[in-house]
Design a protein around this motif. Structure first.
Motif, PDB file in Angstrom:
ATOM      1  N   LEU A 263       0.832  -1.203   0.000  1.00  0.00           N
ATOM      2  CA  LEU A 263       0.000   0.000   0.000  1.00  0.00           C
ATOM      3  C   LEU A 263       0.867   1.254   0.000  1.00  0.00           C
ATOM      4  CD1 LEU A 263      -2.763  -1.050   2.578  1.00  0.00           C
ATOM      5  CD2 LEU A 263      -2.929  -1.008   0.076  1.00  0.00           C
ATOM      6  N   LEU A 264       1.989   1.188   0.717  1.00  0.00           N
ATOM      7  CA  LEU A 264       2.911   2.327   0.730  1.00  0.00           C
ATOM      8  C   LEU A 264       3.437   2.604  -0.675  1.00  0.00           C
ATOM      9  CD1 LEU A 264       5.041   1.592   3.953  1.00  0.00           C
ATOM     10  CD2 LEU A 264       3.163   3.232   3.701  1.00  0.00           C
ATOM     11  N   TYR A 265       3.676   1.525  -1.425  1.00  0.00           N
ATOM     12  CA  TYR A 265       4.154   1.713  -2.796  1.00  0.00           C
ATOM     13  C   TYR A 265       3.023   2.199  -3.710  1.00  0.00           C
ATOM     14  CZ  TYR A 265       6.229   1.021  -7.340  1.00  0.00           C
ATOM     15  OH  TYR A 265       6.692   1.238  -8.616  1.00  0.00           O
ATOM     16  N   GLU A 266       1.845   1.578  -3.561  1.00  0.00           N
ATOM     17  CA  GLU A 266       0.717   1.926  -4.426  1.00  0.00           C
ATOM     18  C   GLU A 266       0.370   3.406  -4.326  1.00  0.00           C
ATOM     19  OE1 GLU A 266      -3.989   0.709  -5.077  1.00  0.00           O
ATOM     20  OE2 GLU A 266      -2.681  -0.546  -3.849  1.00  0.00           O
TER      21      GLU A 266
ATOM     22  N   THR B 146      14.720   0.364  -5.615  1.00  0.00           N
ATOM     23  CA  THR B 146      14.962   0.878  -4.263  1.00  0.00           C
ATOM     24  C   THR B 146      13.893   0.399  -3.293  1.00  0.00           C
ATOM     25  OG1 THR B 146      15.962   2.860  -5.228  1.00  0.00           O
ATOM     26  CG2 THR B 146      15.370   2.970  -2.904  1.00  0.00           C
ATOM     27  N   PHE B 147      12.645   0.335  -3.765  1.00  0.00           N
ATOM     28  CA  PHE B 147      11.583  -0.144  -2.889  1.00  0.00           C
ATOM     29  C   PHE B 147      11.777  -1.620  -2.571  1.00  0.00           C
ATOM     30  CE2 PHE B 147       7.272  -1.309  -1.560  1.00  0.00           C
ATOM     31  CZ  PHE B 147       7.001  -0.258  -0.685  1.00  0.00           C
ATOM     32  N   GLY B 148      12.310  -2.383  -3.519  1.00  0.00           N
ATOM     33  CA  GLY B 148      12.611  -3.787  -3.253  1.00  0.00           C
ATOM     34  C   GLY B 148      13.660  -3.930  -2.169  1.00  0.00           C
ATOM     35  N   ILE B 149      14.711  -3.107  -2.239  1.00  0.00           N
ATOM     36  CA  ILE B 149      15.752  -3.120  -1.201  1.00  0.00           C
ATOM     37  C   ILE B 149      15.156  -2.714   0.147  1.00  0.00           C
ATOM     38  CG2 ILE B 149      17.899  -2.023  -0.443  1.00  0.00           C
ATOM     39  CD1 ILE B 149      18.677  -1.795  -3.399  1.00  0.00           C
ATOM     40  N   TYR B 150      14.271  -1.742   0.118  1.00  0.00           N
ATOM     41  CA  TYR B 150      13.596  -1.288   1.345  1.00  0.00           C
ATOM     42  C   TYR B 150      12.775  -2.411   1.974  1.00  0.00           C
ATOM     43  CZ  TYR B 150      10.084   1.260   4.131  1.00  0.00           C
ATOM     44  OH  TYR B 150       9.240   1.698   5.119  1.00  0.00           O
ATOM     45  N   ILE B 151      12.021  -3.145   1.158  1.00  0.00           N
ATOM     46  CA  ILE B 151      11.226  -4.261   1.673  1.00  0.00           C
ATOM     47  C   ILE B 151      12.138  -5.326   2.286  1.00  0.00           C
ATOM     48  CG2 ILE B 151       9.780  -6.237   1.001  1.00  0.00           C
ATOM     49  CD1 ILE B 151       8.411  -4.450  -1.026  1.00  0.00           C
ATOM     50  N   GLY B 152      13.165  -5.732   1.532  1.00  0.00           N
ATOM     51  CA  GLY B 152      14.065  -6.773   2.020  1.00  0.00           C
ATOM     52  C   GLY B 152      14.858  -6.363   3.236  1.00  0.00           C
TER      53      GLY B 152
ATOM     54  N   GLY C 201       6.819  -8.320  -1.651  1.00  0.00           N
ATOM     55  CA  GLY C 201       7.475  -8.023  -2.912  1.00  0.00           C
ATOM     56  C   GLY C 201       6.636  -8.420  -4.114  1.00  0.00           C
ATOM     57  N   ASN C 202       6.078  -9.620  -4.075  1.00  0.00           N
ATOM     58  CA  ASN C 202       5.249 -10.100  -5.178  1.00  0.00           C
ATOM     59  C   ASN C 202       3.943  -9.326  -5.312  1.00  0.00           C
ATOM     60  OD1 ASN C 202       6.482 -12.429  -6.668  1.00  0.00           O
ATOM     61  ND2 ASN C 202       6.714 -13.197  -4.590  1.00  0.00           N
TER      62      ASN C 202
ATOM     63  N   SER D 197      14.685  -8.232  -5.931  1.00  0.00           N
ATOM     64  CA  SER D 197      15.649  -7.399  -5.205  1.00  0.00           C
ATOM     65  C   SER D 197      15.380  -7.442  -3.708  1.00  0.00           C
ATOM     66  CB  SER D 197      15.608  -5.953  -5.709  1.00  0.00           C
ATOM     67  OG  SER D 197      14.310  -5.392  -5.585  1.00  0.00           O
ATOM     68  N   ALA D 198      14.111  -7.587  -3.321  1.00  0.00           N
ATOM     69  CA  ALA D 198      13.762  -7.667  -1.900  1.00  0.00           C
ATOM     70  C   ALA D 198      14.325  -8.928  -1.269  1.00  0.00           C
ATOM     71  CB  ALA D 198      12.240  -7.623  -1.735  1.00  0.00           C
TER      72      ALA D 198
END
Length: 342
Positions: free
Chosen positions: A174-177, A187-193, A206-207, A216-217
């Motif tokens: 939701l934060l990404y949406e 960058t958001f993938g790195i943030y999630i991971g 991630g999915n 990346s996550a």
């Protein structure tokens, strides 16, 4: 011979319930929300601990102790086959620095707030903090084997991982949406991971965005998992220097080198050379999941709801504070690192 038979038959019984936990992840509803078999196992074990008669739990005692000690450590060692040194290069130096930042800052903040402000038990503080900072339930279990805590303390820490990791798993997409943090996909993938608790949480969140973010996550999450080994070694020295009070006397703890963490690092290095084909790695990883699930089920069997009442709500307050830190401290830390490395 009786003890040996009890151990063998007890391990068979634990193995059956472990397989039930693993197979239950194939149920469509559970599969869609990516619930880890480790989480299912500890919940199942805790429920059964209230249903089993005391005599039957006594019968399983040898197998429970064996699982939470030897099976767990072997499982952590085999976890190294999920990782390679190449993972470090796939998200770049920024990803490595961010992982180190999250692990160290989250643990230090958790330890200070837990012991100094919430006046919590040191052991529960450490377990709760490590569950948020590294890799959820697996990190809690590995840390428990270093600081030798009672099973119920690990169960409390794992429960905080389940609650806040699950919330984050739903919240992050939701934060990404809604573009709350204005991060690009990589960058958001790195943030999630870098900031979610469990590997399963990372995969699900991630999915929910897209497969590139998920890739990346997961890589970033694996770097955090790699940091588990040096963290445990540092923790063993830290723990040795803390005197415990037993019977009114100060007792110096002996140094404990977590040998399984050292072998875990060796396995990662070995796996990096690709000597074993992907087909066999997959078999090893499935077996490893079974071992870790078995250890978690055994942990659940040692847990009773009355222990949660004794501990109170403070671990959950701490976990909530760390949850907020991971969301906002994580994104600000990542942006600072990205800008500094640009």
């Amino acid at each position: 011979m009786k003890i040996k038979n009890n151990l063998i038959y007890g391990l068979i019984i634990l193995g059956i319930f472990t397989e039930i936990s693993v197979l239950s992840t194939q149920i469509e509803v559970i599969k869609q929300i990516h619930i880890s078999p480790l989480i299912i196992a500890i919940v199942l074990g805790t429920v059964l601990s209230h249903l089993f008669k005391h005599s039957f739990k006594e019968y399983l005692n040898d197998s429970i102790n064996f699982s939470t000690k030897y099976v767990l450590r072997f499982g952590i060692i085999l976890y190294g086959f999920r990782l390679t040194l190449q993972n470090l290069t796939e998200v770049g130096l920024e990803g490595l620095i961010f992982a180190i930042f999250i692990v160290s800052s989250t643990f230090i903040i958790g330890y200070i707030i837990g012991t100094k402000f919430l006046k919590m038990d040191k052991e529960i503080t450490i377990l709760t903090s490590v569950g948020s900072s590294i890799c959820g339930a697996a990190a809690v279990l590995a840390t428990e084997s270093v600081i030798k805590t009672p099973a119920y303390k690990s169960a409390v820490a794992v429960s905080t991982v389940v609650i806040f990791g699950s919330i984050a798993m739903v919240l992050y997409p939701l934060l990404y949406e809604y573009n709350v943090f204005n991060l690009d996909l990589n960058t958001f993938g790195i943030y999630i991971g870098g900031t979610l608790h469990e590997v399963a949480h990372v995969v699900a969140a991630g999915n929910a965005v897209n497969t590139d973010v998920a890739n990346s996550a997961v890589i970033e999450k694996m770097i955090r998992v790699i940091l588990l080994a040096p963290f445990l070694i540092v923790l063993s020295f830290f723990w040795m220097k803390n005197d415990s009070k037993e019977g009114g006397k100060a007792v110096k703890r002996k140094i404990v080198i977590p040998w399984f963490a050292v072998i875990f690092c060796v396995v990662i290095c070995f796996n990096s050379f690709g000597f074993i084909s992907g087909k066999y790695i997959e078999v090893i990883n499935d077996f490893d999941t079974f071992l870790l699930t078995m250890a978690m089920f055994a942990l659940g069997l040692q847990t009773h709801i009355s222990k949660f009442k004794e501990v109170g709500a403070k671990p959950f307050y701490l976990a909530f504070i760390l949850f907020i830190w991971l969301i906002f401290g994580g994104v600000n830390g990542l942006e600072f690192i990205m800008n500094a490395m640009a």
